[in-house]
Design a protein around this motif. Structure first.
Motif, PDB file in Angstrom:
ATOM      1  N   LEU A   1       0.822  -1.204   0.000  1.00 40.04           N
ATOM      2  CA  LEU A   1       0.000   0.000   0.000  1.00 40.04           C
ATOM      3  C   LEU A   1       0.862   1.262   0.000  1.00 40.04           C
ATOM      4  O   LEU A   1       0.370   2.351  -0.291  1.00 40.04           O
ATOM      5  CB  LEU A   1      -0.938   0.012   1.221  1.00 40.04           C
ATOM      6  N   GLY A   2       2.135   1.117   0.334  1.00 38.03           N
ATOM      7  CA  GLY A   2       3.039   2.254   0.314  1.00 38.03           C
ATOM      8  C   GLY A   2       3.485   2.637  -1.076  1.00 38.03           C
ATOM      9  O   GLY A   2       4.109   3.687  -1.269  1.00 38.03           O
ATOM     10  N   ARG A   3       3.192   1.802  -2.070  1.00 40.61           N
ATOM     11  CA  ARG A   3       3.565   2.125  -3.447  1.00 40.61           C
ATOM     12  C   ARG A   3       2.689   3.246  -3.987  1.00 40.61           C
ATOM     13  O   ARG A   3       1.508   3.325  -3.677  1.00 40.61           O
ATOM     14  CB  ARG A   3       3.422   0.883  -4.343  1.00 40.61           C
ATOM     15  N   ARG A   4       3.290   4.100  -4.807  1.00 37.16           N
ATOM     16  CA  ARG A   4       2.559   5.258  -5.324  1.00 37.16           C
ATOM     17  C   ARG A   4       1.789   4.939  -6.604  1.00 37.16           C
ATOM     18  O   ARG A   4       0.944   5.717  -7.031  1.00 37.16           O
ATOM     19  CB  ARG A   4       3.551   6.398  -5.617  1.00 37.16           C
ATOM     20  N   ASN A   5       2.100   3.846  -7.240  1.00 37.86           N
ATOM     21  CA  ASN A   5       1.528   3.587  -8.561  1.00 37.86           C
ATOM     22  C   ASN A   5       0.397   2.578  -8.530  1.00 37.86           C
ATOM     23  O   ASN A   5       0.149   1.883  -9.499  1.00 37.86           O
ATOM     24  CB  ASN A   5       2.621   3.096  -9.517  1.00 37.86           C
ATOM     25  N   LEU A   6      -0.309   2.489  -7.414  1.00 35.07           N
ATOM     26  CA  LEU A   6      -1.424   1.558  -7.316  1.00 35.07           C
ATOM     27  C   LEU A   6      -2.666   2.128  -7.987  1.00 35.07           C
ATOM     28  O   LEU A   6      -2.941   3.326  -7.922  1.00 35.07           O
ATOM     29  CB  LEU A   6      -1.746   1.262  -5.849  1.00 35.07           C
ATOM     30  N   THR A   7      -3.441   1.247  -8.615  1.00 34.68           N
ATOM     31  CA  THR A   7      -4.748   1.654  -9.109  1.00 34.68           C
ATOM     32  C   THR A   7      -5.712   1.681  -7.921  1.00 34.68           C
ATOM     33  O   THR A   7      -5.444   1.069  -6.876  1.00 34.68           O
ATOM     34  CB  THR A   7      -5.279   0.665 -10.160  1.00 34.68           C
ATOM     35  N   PRO A   8      -6.850   2.378  -8.033  1.00 33.45           N
ATOM     36  CA  PRO A   8      -7.839   2.359  -6.941  1.00 33.45           C
ATOM     37  C   PRO A   8      -8.285   0.942  -6.604  1.00 33.45           C
ATOM     38  O   PRO A   8      -8.537   0.619  -5.436  1.00 33.45           O
ATOM     39  CB  PRO A   8      -8.992   3.200  -7.502  1.00 33.45           C
TER      40      PRO A   8
ATOM     41  N   LEU B   1       0.895  13.475  -7.920  1.00 37.08           N
ATOM     42  CA  LEU B   1       2.094  12.977  -7.233  1.00 37.08           C
ATOM     43  C   LEU B   1       3.148  12.538  -8.235  1.00 37.08           C
ATOM     44  O   LEU B   1       4.343  12.761  -8.046  1.00 37.08           O
ATOM     45  CB  LEU B   1       1.724  11.810  -6.311  1.00 37.08           C
ATOM     46  N   LYS B   2       2.683  11.925  -9.321  1.00 38.04           N
ATOM     47  CA  LYS B   2       3.612  11.494 -10.365  1.00 38.04           C
ATOM     48  C   LYS B   2       4.291  12.704 -10.999  1.00 38.04           C
ATOM     49  O   LYS B   2       5.500  12.701 -11.246  1.00 38.04           O
ATOM     50  CB  LYS B   2       2.851  10.685 -11.415  1.00 38.04           C
ATOM     51  N   LEU B   3       3.523  13.762 -11.265  1.00 37.74           N
ATOM     52  CA  LEU B   3       4.085  14.966 -11.857  1.00 37.74           C
ATOM     53  C   LEU B   3       5.079  15.637 -10.916  1.00 37.74           C
ATOM     54  O   LEU B   3       6.075  16.225 -11.348  1.00 37.74           O
ATOM     55  CB  LEU B   3       2.968  15.956 -12.206  1.00 37.74           C
ATOM     56  N   GLU B   4       4.806  15.559  -9.622  1.00 43.08           N
ATOM     57  CA  GLU B   4       5.707  16.166  -8.643  1.00 43.08           C
ATOM     58  C   GLU B   4       6.995  15.374  -8.488  1.00 43.08           C
ATOM     59  O   GLU B   4       7.937  15.833  -7.871  1.00 43.08           O
ATOM     60  CB  GLU B   4       4.999  16.292  -7.291  1.00 43.08           C
ATOM     61  N   GLY B   5       6.974  14.160  -9.038  1.00 44.86           N
ATOM     62  CA  GLY B   5       8.205  13.380  -9.046  1.00 44.86           C
ATOM     63  C   GLY B   5       8.491  12.636  -7.778  1.00 44.86           C
ATOM     64  O   GLY B   5       9.635  12.294  -7.491  1.00 44.86           O
TER      65      GLY B   5
END
Length: 310
Positions: A87-94, A299-303
């Motif tokens: 769950l700590g991963r940023r690239n999870l789908t809903p 979040l992805k854009l913020e890097g």
């Protein structure tokens, strides 16, 4: 020399799989470094994080890896840790997030012996000055910034996903990646259905609903005068950009700015006209879930870096 580790299918099933491109990139990075940089997390020589890295190391003799030992009292603690870690991963789908929260809740209920309603009630009556600990679902809701109802529904959703996968292998990944987006209740119904009915119900999850006619989209655009003005401005911006001589980053930013502003104003209109979307817990949970996609995009854009892939 690398140790021989065990892969537990139940543990690995809690880790969202990498796409082919992600797996290829991971392998390329490891081969370029000549070793696995991130240690594999293990419990009693069983992998709890790092299944892909382990397989890549096995496929390329000479690639070394390190291990970090975790201590758990039982497999349910291990399963809970795996879900929290993923769950700590940023690239999870809903859908992946909901599945992991549901599986975490299921595992932690086993650790705590369910929600211990009777024990909490007994504790409260015998120790009037003591505050009983949060129930499992309330605690997970607080930690995952969701709600109690969301956590409970997430368990039913994850049970339905697993039940569908048992009768229709491969559908789990499709559902969690959002390839198909059936109603949550239809997914949960798979686990509750009679065994002989599950395959048919699982196949129905792959039915893609017909697209609404264009007229419906146009009617959805109707609303406040301000919204119509925003759309007109966006349309003009797009028309301007068709002329290659006028296409610049500045004109693209104008279009992006109005698009973002329109999203906010559309949300305000919907929440004003349909206050139940925020006042009713079930609807509010779904609103928050829907808004995760733009949040993750920002979040992805913020890097912000993703957690190490499993």
């Amino acid at each position: 020399m690398n140790p021989v580790l065990t892969i537990d299918p139940e543990f690995e099933a809690k880790c969202p799989p990498l796409t082919d491109d992600e797996l290829s990139q991971l392998e390329e990075n490891i081969l370029e470094e000549g070793l696995v940089l991130m240690p594999l997390i293990v419990w009693n020589d069983t992998i709890v994080d790092g299944h892909n890295r382990y397989r890549i190391a096995q496929a390329h003799p000479g690639i070394e890896f390190r291990v970090h030992e975790k201590n758990f009292n039982n497999k349910y603690e291990a399963l809970s840790w795996i879900c929290k870690n993923q769950l700590g991963r940023r690239n999870l789908t809903p859908q992946q997030k909901k599945y992991l929260i549901g599986q975490r809740y299921k595992a932690e209920k086993q650790i705590r012996g369910g929600d211990r309603k009777s024990e909490q009630a007994k504790s409260s009556s015998q120790n009037g000055n003591l505050i009983s600990p949060l129930k499992t679902c309330d605690r997970i809701a607080e930690e995952t910034n969701t709600s109690k109802n969301y956590v409970i529904r997430a368990e039913h959703f994850s049970d339905g996903i697993d039940a569908a996968e048992e009768v229709l292998p491969g559908i789990k990944n499709d559902l969690l990646l959002g390839k198909y987006k059936p109603r949550e209740t239809d997914v949960a119904a798979i686990a509750k259905a009679a065994p002989e009915e599950r395959r048919e119900k699982a196949e129905q999850l792959r039915v893609i609903p017909e697209k609404k006619p264009k007229a419906d989209k146009e009617s959805a655009r109707s609303g406040t005068k301000r919204q119509q003005e925003v759309y007109a401005t966006i349309d003009k911006s797009y028309e301007d950009m068709k002329d290659s001589k006028r296409v610049t980053e500045d004109s693209a930013l104008v279009s992006l700015r109005y698009t973002a502003r329109n999203m906010v104003e559309t949300c305000d209109v919907l929440f004003t006209n349909f206050p139940g979307l925020l006042e009713k817990p079930d609807y509010k949970d779904q609103v928050i879930e829907i808004m995760q996609e733009p949040k993750q995009y920002i979040l992805k854009l913020e890097g912000e870096p993703d957690n190490e892939q499993h």
